[in-house]
Design a protein around this motif. Structure first.
Motif, PDB file in Angstrom:
ATOM      1  N   GLU A 199       0.832  -1.211   0.000  1.00 22.04           N
ATOM      2  CA  GLU A 199       0.000   0.000   0.000  1.00 22.04           C
ATOM      3  C   GLU A 199       0.865   1.258   0.000  1.00 22.04           C
ATOM      4  O   GLU A 199       0.468   2.305   0.529  1.00 22.04           O
ATOM      5  N   LEU A 200       2.068   1.148  -0.563  1.00 28.92           N
ATOM      6  CA  LEU A 200       2.986   2.278  -0.747  1.00 28.92           C
ATOM      7  C   LEU A 200       3.274   3.023   0.558  1.00 28.92           C
ATOM      8  O   LEU A 200       3.366   4.254   0.584  1.00 28.92           O
ATOM      9  N   GLN A 201       3.437   2.264   1.620  1.00 29.96           N
ATOM     10  CA  GLN A 201       3.777   2.856   2.907  1.00 29.96           C
ATOM     11  C   GLN A 201       5.243   3.284   2.906  1.00 29.96           C
ATOM     12  O   GLN A 201       6.115   2.565   2.401  1.00 29.96           O
ATOM     13  N   PRO A 202       5.557   4.453   3.449  1.00 26.94           N
ATOM     14  CA  PRO A 202       6.903   5.030   3.330  1.00 26.94           C
ATOM     15  C   PRO A 202       8.028   4.147   3.875  1.00 26.94           C
ATOM     16  O   PRO A 202       9.084   4.021   3.240  1.00 26.94           O
ATOM     17  N   LEU A 203       7.838   3.559   5.048  1.00 21.38           N
ATOM     18  CA  LEU A 203       8.904   2.731   5.616  1.00 21.38           C
ATOM     19  C   LEU A 203       9.169   1.501   4.750  1.00 21.38           C
ATOM     20  O   LEU A 203      10.321   1.103   4.551  1.00 21.38           O
ATOM     21  N   MET A 204       8.099   0.896   4.235  1.00 20.60           N
ATOM     22  CA  MET A 204       8.258  -0.278   3.388  1.00 20.60           C
ATOM     23  C   MET A 204       8.946   0.090   2.078  1.00 20.60           C
ATOM     24  O   MET A 204       9.821  -0.643   1.589  1.00 20.60           O
ATOM     25  N   LEU A 205       8.579   1.220   1.507  1.00 16.41           N
ATOM     26  CA  LEU A 205       9.243   1.668   0.284  1.00 16.41           C
ATOM     27  C   LEU A 205      10.737   1.864   0.537  1.00 16.41           C
ATOM     28  O   LEU A 205      11.578   1.466  -0.274  1.00 16.41           O
ATOM     29  N   GLY A 206      11.073   2.462   1.668  1.00 18.36           N
ATOM     30  CA  GLY A 206      12.472   2.671   2.007  1.00 18.36           C
ATOM     31  C   GLY A 206      13.237   1.367   2.158  1.00 18.36           C
ATOM     32  O   GLY A 206      14.410   1.269   1.770  1.00 18.36           O
ATOM     33  N   ARG A 235      21.243  -3.578 -10.791  1.00 21.22           N
ATOM     34  CA  ARG A 235      21.643  -3.892 -12.169  1.00 21.22           C
ATOM     35  C   ARG A 235      20.630  -4.811 -12.853  1.00 21.22           C
ATOM     36  O   ARG A 235      20.517  -4.820 -14.075  1.00 21.22           O
ATOM     37  N   VAL A 236      19.876  -5.592 -12.062  1.00 23.38           N
ATOM     38  CA  VAL A 236      18.881  -6.510 -12.630  1.00 23.38           C
ATOM     39  C   VAL A 236      17.646  -5.744 -13.104  1.00 23.38           C
ATOM     40  O   VAL A 236      17.050  -6.094 -14.129  1.00 23.38           O
ATOM     41  N   ALA A 237      17.270  -4.703 -12.372  1.00 20.84           N
ATOM     42  CA  ALA A 237      16.026  -3.988 -12.681  1.00 20.84           C
ATOM     43  C   ALA A 237      16.156  -2.520 -12.298  1.00 20.84           C
ATOM     44  O   ALA A 237      15.511  -2.056 -11.351  1.00 20.84           O
ATOM     45  N   PRO A 238      16.986  -1.763 -13.013  1.00 22.58           N
ATOM     46  CA  PRO A 238      17.167  -0.349 -12.641  1.00 22.58           C
ATOM     47  C   PRO A 238      15.876   0.460 -12.693  1.00 22.58           C
ATOM     48  O   PRO A 238      15.652   1.317 -11.839  1.00 22.58           O
ATOM     49  N   ALA A 239      15.006   0.181 -13.670  1.00 20.69           N
ATOM     50  CA  ALA A 239      13.753   0.938 -13.771  1.00 20.69           C
ATOM     51  C   ALA A 239      12.851   0.686 -12.559  1.00 20.69           C
ATOM     52  O   ALA A 239      12.184   1.605 -12.077  1.00 20.69           O
ATOM     53  N   PHE A 240      12.854  -0.543 -12.059  1.00 26.98           N
ATOM     54  CA  PHE A 240      12.045  -0.869 -10.879  1.00 26.98           C
ATOM     55  C   PHE A 240      12.515  -0.068  -9.673  1.00 26.98           C
ATOM     56  O   PHE A 240      11.703   0.540  -8.959  1.00 26.98           O
ATOM     57  N   PHE A 241      13.812  -0.053  -9.436  1.00 29.02           N
ATOM     58  CA  PHE A 241      14.320   0.661  -8.258  1.00 29.02           C
ATOM     59  C   PHE A 241      14.166   2.177  -8.408  1.00 29.02           C
ATOM     60  O   PHE A 241      13.911   2.869  -7.425  1.00 29.02           O
ATOM     61  N   ASP A 242      14.275   2.693  -9.638  1.00 29.35           N
ATOM     62  CA  ASP A 242      13.998   4.117  -9.861  1.00 29.35           C
ATOM     63  C   ASP A 242      12.539   4.429  -9.530  1.00 29.35           C
ATOM     64  O   ASP A 242      12.230   5.460  -8.918  1.00 29.35           O
ATOM     65  N   HIS A 243      11.643   3.522  -9.940  1.00 32.20           N
ATOM     66  CA  HIS A 243      10.208   3.706  -9.668  1.00 32.20           C
ATOM     67  C   HIS A 243       9.933   3.721  -8.167  1.00 32.20           C
ATOM     68  O   HIS A 243       9.221   4.606  -7.663  1.00 32.20           O
ATOM     69  N   VAL A 244      10.515   2.764  -7.443  1.00 24.88           N
ATOM     70  CA  VAL A 244      10.284   2.691  -5.996  1.00 24.88           C
ATOM     71  C   VAL A 244      10.883   3.909  -5.302  1.00 24.88           C
ATOM     72  O   VAL A 244      10.274   4.473  -4.378  1.00 24.88           O
ATOM     73  N   GLN A 245      12.068   4.330  -5.744  1.00 23.46           N
ATOM     74  CA  GLN A 245      12.680   5.526  -5.158  1.00 23.46           C
ATOM     75  C   GLN A 245      11.798   6.746  -5.384  1.00 23.46           C
ATOM     76  O   GLN A 245      11.618   7.578  -4.481  1.00 23.46           O
ATOM     77  N   GLY A 246      11.215   6.858  -6.589  1.00 24.80           N
ATOM     78  CA  GLY A 246      10.305   7.962  -6.869  1.00 24.80           C
ATOM     79  C   GLY A 246       9.074   7.933  -5.975  1.00 24.80           C
ATOM     80  O   GLY A 246       8.639   8.968  -5.454  1.00 24.80           O
ATOM     81  N   GLU A 294      17.421  -2.584  -1.063  1.00 27.00           N
ATOM     82  CA  GLU A 294      17.813  -3.762  -1.844  1.00 27.00           C
ATOM     83  C   GLU A 294      18.468  -3.371  -3.167  1.00 27.00           C
ATOM     84  O   GLU A 294      19.120  -4.198  -3.805  1.00 27.00           O
ATOM     85  N   GLY A 295      18.298  -2.120  -3.580  1.00 25.15           N
ATOM     86  CA  GLY A 295      18.916  -1.659  -4.818  1.00 25.15           C
ATOM     87  C   GLY A 295      20.430  -1.727  -4.789  1.00 25.15           C
ATOM     88  O   GLY A 295      21.071  -1.816  -5.841  1.00 25.15           O
TER      89      GLY A 295
END
Length: 198
Positions: free
Chosen positions: A159-166, A177-188, A171-172
C-alpha cells in the motif's frame, strides 16, 4: 451446471453479507515477535504493514480494493512490534472486512511474509490471528531475478507505505543492475510519500 435458482441464491448471499455486515468496526491491538527462522534471534528493523483491506464490488467483479485503515511500524531490538487498538470506524457501503487485518513483514535480506487471518469474519471487533505469536522470517536464497520478483510482490502488498518503500530501496544496493527501472520507480514513490507526509 447452473440451475435457475443458483444465480439468485448467490446474489442473495452477496447482498446478505453486505446488508448484515456491521455498520462500525473496531480493532484490538496487535503485538507479535519477529525472529530469524534459523537462529531464533530477534529481527530488529523489520517493516510491518497492517492493512484492514476491504472487499467489495459484488459477485463476478468483486475483489479487494480500498482499505479501511493502513498502518506501518518497525520491529524493535527485541523483534517486537505493536499496532494499537482503534475504532469505531464506519464501514463503507457495499464493502466488508473479510480476512483483515493483513500483515506484511519485510526486512532486507529476508523473504517477506504475508499473513492474513485464516478465515472470513463478519464480526465488528477485528482481531489478528498473529497477535501474541512468534513470526519467523527466512533468509532469502535465490537468484537476483527471483529477488526482484519478490520485491515486486512486496511493493504490490505494501500500500505504498513510506517505511516499506524505504526498505525495498535498500535492496537496490545488491539488485539494481537486474532492474534499474524498478528501483527508480520505488525511489520515486518513496520520495513522493515522504514529501506528502512533510
Amino acid at each position: 451446471m447452473n440451475t435457475p435458482t443458483t444465480v439468485p441464491f448467490v446474489l442473495a448471499l452477496a447482498l446478505w453479507s453486505c446488508v448484515f455486515a456491521p455498520p462500525l468496526y473496531w480493532a484490538e491491538a496487535i503485538h507479535a515477535h519477529v525472529i530469524d527462522a534459523e537462529t531464533g534471534a530477534p529481527v530488529e528493523g523489520a517493516v510491518v504493514v497492517a492493512d484492514w483491506k476491504l472487499y467489495g464490488g459484488g459477485i463476478g467483479h468483486g475483489g479487494h480494493r480500498d482499505s479501511l485503515l493502513v498502518e506501518e511500524t518497525t520491529t524493535d531490538a527485541n523483534g517486537d512490534f505493536t499496532f494499537g487498538k482503534w475504532g469505531p470506524k464506519k464501514r463503507p457501503a457495499y464493502a466488508v472486512l473479510d480476512t483483515a487485518p493483513w500483515l506484511v513483514i519485510f526486512k532486507t535480506g529476508y523473504q517477506h511474509r504475508f499473513l492474513p487471518n485464516s478465515a472470513d469474519s463478519n464480526e465488528s471487533v477485528r482481531r489478528s490471528d498473529w497477535n501474541g505469536r512468534n513470526i519467523e522470517l527466512k533468509r532469502f536464497v535465490g537468484t537476483p531475478e527471483q529477488r526482484v520478483d519478490a520485491l515486486r510482490t512486496v511493493l504490490s502488498l505494501s500500500e505504498l507505505q513510506p517505511l516499506m518503500l524505504g526498505e525495498i530501496v535498500k535492496e537496490g544496493r545488491l539488485y539494481r543492475r537486474v532492474a534499474p527501472a524498478f528501483f527508480d520507480h520505488v525511489q520515486g514513490l518513496a520520495t513522493e510519500r515522504r514529501e506528502a507526509h512533510q
